[in-house]
Design an enzyme around this catalytic site. Structure first.
Site, short mmCIF file in Angstrom:
data_model
loop_
_atom_site.label_atom_id
_atom_site.label_comp_id
_atom_site.label_asym_id
_atom_site.label_seq_id
_atom_site.Cartn_x
_atom_site.Cartn_y
_atom_site.Cartn_z
N HIS A 175 96.30 104.73 104.71
CA HIS A 175 96.80 103.62 103.88
C HIS A 175 97.46 104.13 102.62
O HIS A 175 98.60 103.76 102.30
CB HIS A 175 95.63 102.69 103.53
N GLU A 176 96.75 104.98 101.90
CA GLU A 176 97.26 105.42 100.60
C GLU A 176 98.53 106.27 100.75
O GLU A 176 99.49 106.11 100.00
CB GLU A 176 96.19 106.21 99.84
N HIS B 133 96.74 92.50 97.48
CA HIS B 133 95.77 92.89 98.50
C HIS B 133 95.33 91.69 99.33
O HIS B 133 94.81 91.85 100.44
CB HIS B 133 94.55 93.54 97.86
N GLU C 9 101.36 96.25 100.68
CA GLU C 9 99.95 96.49 101.02
C GLU C 9 99.71 96.36 102.51
O GLU C 9 98.97 97.15 103.12
CB GLU C 9 99.05 95.52 100.24
N HIS D 6 101.75 104.38 101.22
CA HIS D 6 102.44 103.90 100.01
C HIS D 6 103.57 104.86 99.65
O HIS D 6 104.63 104.44 99.17
CB HIS D 6 101.46 103.80 98.83
#
Length: 530
Positions: free
Chosen positions: A348-349, A432, A372, A352
């Protein structure tokens, strides 16, 4: 949460990517290859197409184009992405993509909100110092804050105006990087919007194990270090230094004389234990993007990131930072929550970073929700790709570090905050939570509506229009979403625009009348995006 590592078993390679009907090659800036001439020709032709079709693109006097990315399809079709400037100032919401055939003839275009980028004057009536002071006042949760104002043409809502885009940087409660971007009208001083400068996963994390695995390390004098010689990333101990103080050169490299790392325990006193999962999961994320989409690293330039564990004191979070090109994970709250280094959180991170390098979806409004959601989608797909016997593929985001889950895809509202369906107020939610619409669409398109048991877990996904949706599998939908992100989306894409972008991608990959195209459309209608 990381386990004992040994050299006896190989890191799972994951499922081999299904070959799509249309394969794209992304050519990064500076690549020395036979494709370089094609890339430069595509850029030159795209500039000419914008100039010749100035009315279509809203391209006028004082404007310039700054190339950001080029995608070359196997059939020769070219997609050239530009940022735009006006009299040297960045135009926020002015990015565009030129789609042209193999001979450079214009086929179509994708534009962010701005059409005309011209403003009456580029001389601000509100001085930079006043904009900076106002920005700090608008970010009360940022400690030891500094502010950096930048004059821009702000046109994210379609109407260009001169503005100060001020980045406020400092630290949060636990020493993590914290910041706000505050946009104010440079003529009136009116605050236009504010949004987070950092992309963070707002979880608490109960670390769990991923089993005994082999990780790629580098031999050095006297032993080994956690530098991946294949993918280029390095995993370091931040020594509990506040994340806001970290740079890519910070931290201490992990070393071992035996090439055996960690002890596999929660709240381990062996500091390399957290590094095992972080190092392996970074590799899985790199491999997923490369083997599925041909993307060679986060920026598609072959460069690996720096990964820090043991960041800050009692920092219960994880985040990606573009500024240091690094991933940071904390130690949890010190009593109940171990590190957030599980597969989907790491994926996920780092996604970004992929989003920032491509469509650069603004971290505000519906675009922020899509940002997100994109990270949730591809973080989840990294988990499916890894095919780890302990952390099996599911549609429960961050279920290992935040049991039973932080967010879920089949019915996002079960967390009490997220949206299942699109409405005109979705863009007002925290990003989120507005991401729930995109996550719900992804589940419906992948698995369909109704009750279904997958890998031992039962999901039950309703639709917002009482329709029945038949899924086509997450691998196909992920390919469609990646193409939509990297070819058609722009910084101000909203949910309606995402529907259009993903349908264009489905048409490219599978055809206009294909089952895949129809499934994408039906799933969007199933979350009220029409």
């Amino acid at each position: 949460m990381s386990p004992t590592s040994s050299s006896r078993r190989a890191l799972a390679a994951g499922a081999i990517a299904v070959v799509a009907a249309l394969v794209s090659v992304v050519v990064p800036t500076g690549t020395a290859s036979a494709a370089t001439g094609t890339r430069e020709a595509a850029i030159a032709q795209a500039r000419a197409n914008v100039t010749r079709n100035a009315g279509v693109f809203g391209f006028g006097a004082g404007q310039d184009l700054v190339v950001k990315d080029v995608v070359l399809d196997a059939d020769g079709t070219q997609h050239v992405r530009f940022d735009r400037t006006y009299q040297g100032l960045p135009v926020v919401g002015g990015d565009l993509v030129v789609h042209q055939d193999a001979r450079g003839r214009l086929k179509d275009s994708s534009r962010a909100a701005a059409h005309d980028a011209a403003v009456t004057s580029t001389v601000p009536k509100v001085p930079a110092q006043a904009g900076a002071a106002n920005a700090i006042a608008a970010a009360p949760g940022v400690q030891d804050a500094t502010s950096t104002p930048e004059l821009v043409v702000w046109a994210a809502d379609g109407t260009p105006r001169l503005a100060w885009r001020t980045t406020v940087e400092g630290s949060g409660e636990h020493g993590q990087p914290a910041g706000k971007v505050v946009v104010t009208d440079a003529t009136t001083g009116e605050q236009i919007e504010t949004y987070d400068a950092e992309h963070q996963a707002a979880g608490t994390g109960h670390s769990e194990y991923t089993g005994d695995i082999t990780i790629d390390t580098t031999a050095q004098s006297g032993g080994y270090t956690l530098k991946d010689p294949v993918r280029g990333h390095v995993t370091k101990d931040a020594n509990n230094v506040a994340a806001s103080a970290l740079k890519a050169t910070s931290g201490t490299p992990f070393t071992s004389t035996t090439n055996v790392w960690g002890d596999g325990k929660k709240f381990s006193t062996d500091r390399s234990t957290a590094a095992v999962d972080a190092h392996a999961n970074t590799a899985w994320t790199f491999d997923y993007y490369k083997n599925t989409f041909g993307r060679n690293g986060i920026k598609n330039d072959g460069k690996g990131a720096t990964v820090f564990v043991h960041v800050g004191t009692n920092w219960d979070n994880a985040q990606w930072s573009d500024s240091c090109f690094c991933m940071m994970t904390g130690d949890g709250d010190g009593s109940t929550d171990p590190e957030q280094v599980d597969l989907d959180t790491m994926g996920h991170e780092m996604t970004h970073g992929v989003t920032s390098a491509t469509a650069n979806l603004r971290y505000s409004g519906e675009s922020g929700g899509l940002n997100e959601s994109t990270s949730d989608i591809f973080g989840t797909m990294v988990e499916w790709y890894a095919n780890n016997p302990v952390d099996t593929g599911d549609y429960l985001f961050s279920d290992q570090s935040t049991p039973p889950w932080l967010r879920r895809f089949d019915k996002p509202s079960l967390d009490g905050r997220s949206a299942d369906c699109w409405s005109s107020s979705v863009g007002k939610l925290d990003v989120h939570n507005s991401s729930g619409v995109g996550n719900h669409w992804f589940y419906l398109a992948s698995e369909g509506s109704g009750s279904k048991t997958i890998n031992g877990f039962t999901y039950n996904s309703p639709t917002c229009n009482n329709s029945t949706v038949t899924g086509i599998g997450n691998q196909k939908i992920a390919k469609i979403w990646y193409r939509a992100l990297t070819v058609y989306m722009t910084s101000t894409t909203n949910y309606k625009g995402a529907r259009t972008a993903s349908l264009s991608a489905a048409k490219d990959l599978y055809g206009l009348n294909s089952t895949e195209y129809k499934a994408v459309a039906a799933a969007w209608s199933g979350v009220n995006v029409n």
